[in-house]
Design an enzyme around this catalytic site. Sequence first.
Site: not given
Ligand SMILES: [Zn+2]
Lengths: 259, 309
Positions: B49, B258, B261, B283, B289
């Site tokens: 970090g 989605c 999908c 997506c 996807c």
């Molecule tokens: Zn998707």
Amino acid sequence: MSARDPLLQVRGLTHRYGRQVGCRDVSFDLHPGEVLGIVGESGSGKTTLLKCVSGQMQPSEGEVAYRTRDIGTVDVYGMTEARRRMLMRTDWGIVYQNARDGLRMKVSAGANVGERLMAIGERNYGHIRNEAVDWLERVEMDIGRIDDLPGTFSGGMQQRLQIARNLVTKPRLVFMDEPTSGLDVSVQARLLDLIRGLVGSLGIACVVVTHDLGVVRLLSHRLMVMKGGRVVEQGLTDQVLDDPQHPYTQLLVSSILPV
Amino acid sequence: MSTVIPHPTASTATEATQARIEGYNFAYLDEQTKRMIRRAILKAVAVPGYQVPFGSREMPLPYGWGTGGIQVTAAVIGPDDTLKVIDQGADDTTNAVNIRRFFAKTAGVATTDRTVDASIIQTRHRIPETPLTEDQILVYQVPIPEPLRQLEPRESETRKMHALEEYGVMHVSLYEDIAKFGRITRSYNYPVRVNGRYVMAPSPIPKFDNPKMDRMPALQLFGAGREKRIYAVPPYTEVKSLDFEDHPFEVETWEENCALCGAGDSYLDEVIVDDQGTKMYVCSDSDYCRERREAGHVGDGGPNSGGPQ
Ligand SMILES: [Zn+2]
Ligand SMILES: Nc1ncnc2c1ncn2[C@@H]1O[C@H](COP(=O)(O)OP(=O)(O)OP(=O)(O)O)[C@@H](O)[C@H]1O
Ligand SMILES: [Mg+2]
């Protein structure tokens, strides 16, 4: 160590800016709950001294010791920077003449008050909000403006906000550099009353720098008079103002209107 | 259709070297520069970090195109690596295509669209939905590496704040959100604390992706070209999003799945499908996807109304 021991001990403090002397060989003690006024003409070294004793600027010579709540008396410039900065934002407060130096102008009044709490790990929004409301009330600000930016407030309100922002962690020592100068006379008077009330009721020790003898008359128990970087006279405020010994103090006192 | 695109002559390192365009060192940067960047990366990995300054080089692309990420990728890539580049979750944006082409030409490496086939993934704005593994490196393109910058413009001061762990101002900014809007509204580049120590800017990924950074098995490297900073999150490191007890960190959720999908667990983009303004949610991670569709998943396909919750 007892509660009667000094909270702050300053010994032989000298600060130079290159060859220019800011302040020279200053020593004093400050006890819990005590208010010390520092007066003197422009350039006499008041701000230099305040910065050195408040951890903001390491002096060229001399010592600043502070009696902490938990680990006894410590050398302010001998501790790590992390510890010093922690001390400065918990057990100390600093109120600047210019509110812009003491406030975060881009965030709301509430966030300004809450910042110190968040800095020491408070992670409950509701608690922070309640504390902000409480402190805005205690400095007599309109809580309806808690979400407004500091820039939208008057000068007097900005100073109140600075005070609230500092007192939220219940510090034992607060440094103020010209907290009321630049304000209208009536605003000054009300602000001074507020400061006196809070400092008195909370038992906060204070170092207040001002060029206004009216301010020290009202606020401080003890007074230090500076000239050319040196302390030329010090004592109880009333004694110094009513019976000044040093010619410079006599001049200073005689040139003001009765308070 | 195979999505791993082996370079025509990438079967061995030597051939790959020959196939690369003439006049440039492997992966464009000279070896000395790469060593300098690798040293910065090693330091960054050792101090999770922490922003390590590095001597950022001029690249044949403008800063906005991810020159920091490109330099990091150039310093870690080898001839056997397979590179995937995504921008907003997609592999086919101009930015992603250009960067992929850049490394195909200067390093002769194989490139891919498939998250699972990649050994290095350079990204802007997203973390793939498919969980990453120990064998992968995720390289982020970072525009502004300093999470405290908005609140504290002075570089000397932000450096001190990091050194002394003075992070109160980060919560001040979250407080402001709640005071103004009743909730934390920041949805991109949501600040995190790494390994309980440094506060870090995750780059402009949606906060939806923040939990994926936490204890990720893959090495995460961040490169900021213009600001000349590199930072890192080593594998399996704790990454915690900042929040309040009574306003805990939350990710975006959608009522829809989605449309293509049917995924209910991925970050969805809103797509306008006709000139009546009809919306559809798909997506943002196009590879995820497609993989789901290839595995037989189907969405309801039709335009939906409503938005992110
Ligand atoms: Zn998707
Ligand atoms: N940053 C600096 N560099 C050089 N000299 C300085 C600096 N700050 C202050 N001085 C000098 O140190 C001396 C003390 O200044 P200081 O600001 O402490 O006085 P002051 O009593 O606070 O004055 P004022 O009432 O005008 O605020 C002056 O001679 C001043 O010019
Ligand atoms: Mg001054």
